[in-house]
Design an enzyme around this catalytic site. Sequence first.
Site, PDB file in Angstrom:
ATOM      1  N   GLY A 164      -5.515  63.819  38.237  1.00  0.00           N
ATOM      2  CA  GLY A 164      -5.594  64.402  36.905  1.00  0.00           C
ATOM      3  C   GLY A 164      -6.227  63.447  35.905  1.00  0.00           C
ATOM      4  N   SER A 167      -5.254  59.753  36.237  1.00  0.00           N
ATOM      5  CA  SER A 167      -5.871  59.067  37.385  1.00  0.00           C
ATOM      6  C   SER A 167      -7.322  58.724  37.090  1.00  0.00           C
ATOM      7  CB  SER A 167      -5.820  59.951  38.626  1.00  0.00           C
ATOM      8  OG  SER A 167      -4.498  60.327  38.862  1.00  0.00           O
ATOM      9  N   ASP A 212      -2.878  72.233  36.379  1.00  0.00           N
ATOM     10  CA  ASP A 212      -2.814  72.790  35.019  1.00  0.00           C
ATOM     11  C   ASP A 212      -4.135  73.328  34.489  1.00  0.00           C
ATOM     12  OD1 ASP A 212      -0.178  72.185  34.847  1.00  0.00           O
ATOM     13  OD2 ASP A 212      -0.485  70.250  33.877  1.00  0.00           O
ATOM     14  N   MET A 254       4.922  76.066  34.948  1.00  0.00           N
ATOM     15  CA  MET A 254       4.504  74.738  34.488  1.00  0.00           C
ATOM     16  C   MET A 254       3.464  74.842  33.369  1.00  0.00           C
ATOM     17  SD  MET A 254       4.364  72.288  37.772  1.00  0.00           S
ATOM     18  CE  MET A 254       5.873  71.783  38.582  1.00  0.00           C
ATOM     19  N   ARG A 256       2.931  71.825  30.228  1.00  0.00           N
ATOM     20  CA  ARG A 256       3.572  71.218  29.061  1.00  0.00           C
ATOM     21  C   ARG A 256       2.685  71.325  27.825  1.00  0.00           C
ATOM     22  NH1 ARG A 256       5.191  66.017  31.484  1.00  0.00           N
ATOM     23  NH2 ARG A 256       5.753  67.290  33.265  1.00  0.00           N
ATOM     24  N   ARG A 339      17.607  88.042  34.115  1.00  0.00           N
ATOM     25  CA  ARG A 339      17.752  86.841  34.962  1.00  0.00           C
ATOM     26  C   ARG A 339      16.634  85.861  34.642  1.00  0.00           C
ATOM     27  NH1 ARG A 339      21.525  88.956  38.926  1.00  0.00           N
ATOM     28  NH2 ARG A 339      22.383  90.565  37.578  1.00  0.00           N
ATOM     29  N   GLN A 629     -16.599  91.892  57.983  1.00  0.00           N
ATOM     30  CA  GLN A 629     -17.381  92.943  57.325  1.00  0.00           C
ATOM     31  C   GLN A 629     -18.381  92.281  56.385  1.00  0.00           C
ATOM     32  OE1 GLN A 629     -14.528  95.565  55.466  1.00  0.00           O
ATOM     33  NE2 GLN A 629     -14.485  96.854  57.272  1.00  0.00           N
ATOM     34  N   ARG A 715     -12.529  84.065  72.976  1.00  0.00           N
ATOM     35  CA  ARG A 715     -11.914  85.358  72.651  1.00  0.00           C
ATOM     36  C   ARG A 715     -12.574  85.883  71.384  1.00  0.00           C
ATOM     37  NH1 ARG A 715      -9.577  84.578  76.792  1.00  0.00           N
ATOM     38  NH2 ARG A 715      -7.402  84.919  77.328  1.00  0.00           N
TER      39      ARG A 715
END
Length: 823
Positions: A164, A167, A212, A254, A256, A339, A629, A715
Site C-alpha cells: 500500500g 510500503s 481499499d 473496511m 477507514r 442484526r 464460448q 482429457r
Amino acid sequence: MSAMKIAVLTSGGDSAGMNAVVRAIVKAGILRGCETWIVREGYEGLVRGNTEYEDHNGHTGYVSPPPKIPVLADIPADSKILANLRFGDGPLLRDGTADIAGGRTLKGRYIVRAGWDDVRGWFAEGGTLAGTARSTTFRTPEGRLQAAYNLIKEGIDALAVCGGDGSLTGADVFRSEWPSLVSELLAQSRITQEQALKHGHLKIVGLVGSIDNDMSMTDLTIGAPTALTRICEAIDNINSTAASHSRAFVLEVMGRHCGWLALQAGLSGGADFIFIPERPPQVNPWEDEMCEAIKRHREIGKRKTIVIVAEGAHDSELNPIKSEYVKDVLTERLGLDTRVTTLGHTQRGGKPVAFDRILPTLQGVEAVEALMEANPNTPSYMIGIQENKITRVPLMEAVAMATLSREQTRSVAEAIAVKDFDKAMSYRDPEFCDNLDGFHTVSTLFKEKRLPVEQRMRIAIMHMGAPAGGMNAATRTAVRYCLRQGHTPVGIHNGFPGLLDDDLLELSWLGVDNWMARGGSELGTNRKLPDMDIGAVASKFQEYGFDAFMMIGGFEAFSALLILDENRKHYPAFNIPMVHLPATISNNVPLTEHSLGSDTSLNALVDACDAIKQSASASRNRVFVVETQGGKCGYIATAGALATGASLVYTPEVGIGLDTLRRDVRYLKARYALDEKGKSEGRIVIRNEVSSSVYTTDVITRMLKEEGGKLFDSRSASLGHTLQGGVPSPLDRSRAVRLSLKNMAFLERHHEALRKLPKQTRRAPADSAAVITIQASSIKWVPVQEMVEHADMINRRGKGAWWTGMKDLAEALAGRPEFVKVK
Ligand code: ATP
C-alpha cells in the site's frame, strides 16, 4: 555482463493478487534472463536477511558469509525450449529453519532465490505466500542500512515492492537514501569498494497492492476487486436470510479513510443505505434520513433492509457512526429485527478473482521491463493502471500524491466540519461521485423529483442475444431511474418476438428489487432481429407509444439497432432515441473495451479451471483441453488463459494449423519432461469453440493423448453455458449501474431535442441511435452507423481489439521463451 538480480517483496496489509504479482515478476524476470529472488515477510525479511542465527545459549547474531543453501540443478543449457528457466531454493521458501555449522540454528532465510516452478500454482492462492509484515525496524536508518547490506551481500541490484501507500513510501525513502547507505556500509568496511561500485544504484519499482483502492495515480489497486467480491458475496447471502425473516442487517466493511469498498458494495449489493467517510448523511439528524428512507421501502412491501457502514464512517460533526448504534436506531425507531455483521478479515481472504490475476500479471511484467530499462538517470516507477492501460508513474510523485491525498482526506474532514459537502466531494474522482449519485438514484424511493408531464417518456427495455451478467442490474437501474423521473419503464419479454406477441409489462420499483444479484435475463432474451417483420415491429412501437428504447445485449442488439435506424426513413415510430448497452460474455461489440457479463464470465472460467487443474494434477500428468464460448471473438479464451495460467490458447482470430499443433505438442512434451519426478502438474489448454472447424476440441484432446505417451494424458472439458456465470460479478453490476444511468440521461437529452420538432415530419438525427462504449476511461456514445466502420460484420466482432497481445504473453508465461514478447 552478469544477469540482473531482481528481488520481489510484498508488504503492508495482504491483498489478493499479491501472489500473482510475485509469480509474474519471477516468470517475466526469468524470461528476460534475470535471476529472481523472493524476500519473505516484507521489509522485515529484507532487514533480517539470510544470516540471523541462534546458538545453544539463545544468543542471536548474523553469520558472515551466509551459509550455502543448496540450489536445485539448473536446466541443461542445451534444452532449446526452456533454456532460460532455472529452479531456485525451492522448499526453503516454505520453511525457515535449518542446522548450520557450530551448533547454531538458522532462524530465518528471508531472501531466497526463486525459480520457475517455485511459483507454480500461486495464482489461485489468496493472501501472500511470500509473507508480509509491518516492519518497525525498516522505518529506522539502522534497519534500512542492514537491508541495504543484505541486498548487496546477495548481489541483488533490483527490487520490486508490492504494497500500500506506506510500503511505497518506504520504497521511495530507501531509493533516495541508497547512495548514502552504500557509502556508510563502505565506510564501515562491511562491503568492498568493488561492491560499492557495482551497487551504486538500486533499481526499484512499486506495485500497489491494497484492498481499499485508495492510491492516487492508479485507477484500481491489486486486491480491491477481490475484496469487493467477498463483500458482495456476503451481502448476497445475507439478502436471502434477511428476506426470509423480514430482517434488517447492518454490515460493517473496511475503509477507514476511503469509502470505495462501502460505496461499490452498496451499489452492487442493492443496499438501502450506506455510510462512507467522505460524505456523511446530509440531513441532520441522520437517523431521521435513514429511517425515513427505509420506512418508505418497507411501506411498499420490501421485506429486507441492508445498511452498509464503512469502518471510518462519521456524521457531519465527525462523531463516529457505529454499526451497533445503527442497529439500535433501526430496532427502536422502526421496530425492525436487526442484526449486525462485521465482515472484518474475511474481506481480505480467499481466492483472487479474474481481474486480480490479470491486472497483477500485466503489472508484474511491466515492472520487470521498468527495472530492465532503469539506469541512474531514470526515475523509479510505480506501476499503475489508468484508462485500461498499464502505466508507469514516477514513484516519488505517486508517493507525494499519496501523502497529499491523506492531507486531502483531512481536508474532506475539515470541509465536512463546516458542512461544505460539495467541497468535500470535489476531492474525489468523477467516477466515485457518479457512483455515489448512482447509488442514491437506484436505492432511494423518491417521490418528489418527477419531471414535468410533457418531458416524461415511455421507455421500452429489451434484452437481446445470450444472457450476460449485469443485464438485470442494468434494467433494475433503468427502471428505478425512470420511476424517479416520472417515466414509465416497459419491459419487453423475449426480444422482438415477445413484442409482436404483446408480451410486455410495466416494471415497478419493488418488482426489480432483487435483480441486482440475479444472473441470466429476467426479461428473457431472443436472438431474432427486427427485420423478421419490421412493419409489425414499427406498428407495435406505435401502438405502445414508446418514446425511447434501450436494448441490452451483444452483437445482435447492435445489428438490431442498425436495422431500426435504417428503417427510420420508412417508419415514424422509430424516430425516437434508441440506445444499445453492450452485454455479452464474448466481449465482441466493436469499440467498447468491456461488455457487461465479460467479467462475470472470466470469473466463471477461472473457477472452473482452478477445479479442473486440481483434478488434472491429482489424477496424473494430465492436460485438460478446455473449450470456451465466445463465438468468433477470442477475448474470453485469451483473457481466461492469462487469468488461469493456461499453457496454450487457441482463438478464432489466429486459428489452428498443423504447424501450430506440431510445435505445441513438442512444447508440452518438453515441459512435462522437465517436471520434477512425482511433481508433475495438470496443465490447461484453452480452445475457443470455433477456433477451427477441423481441429476440434475432441481432435486435439485425442491427439495430445496419443502424443503424450508416458509423459502425459489428456482429457477435455467443455464449459459451455456455465460461462454465462451464475451471480454477476460486482464489476459487472457497478458498470451496469453507471452505463444504464448514462443511457437514461442520453435518452432524455435526445427526447428533449426531438420533442420540439413537429411530430408528423419528425426525423431523429443519426446520433440519437447509438451504442454506449467504454473507451479507456471515457464513456462515449457512438452512432450506430459509425460503429459499422469498426465492425467485422461477417465474423461478428470488432476490427481491432485492445487485448490481442495477451495471447503471446499468456503463452510466454507458460514457459515458451520462443514466444517471448514480454516487452
Ligand atoms: P495497507 O494499505 O494495507 O495499510 P501499507 O503498505 O500502507 O499497506 P504500512 O503499514 O503503512 O502499510 O506500511 C508497510 C511497511 O512499509 C511498514 O511496516 C514499514 O516497514 C514500511 N514503511 C512505511 N512507511 C515508511 C517510511 N516512511 N519509511 C520507511 N519505511 C516505511
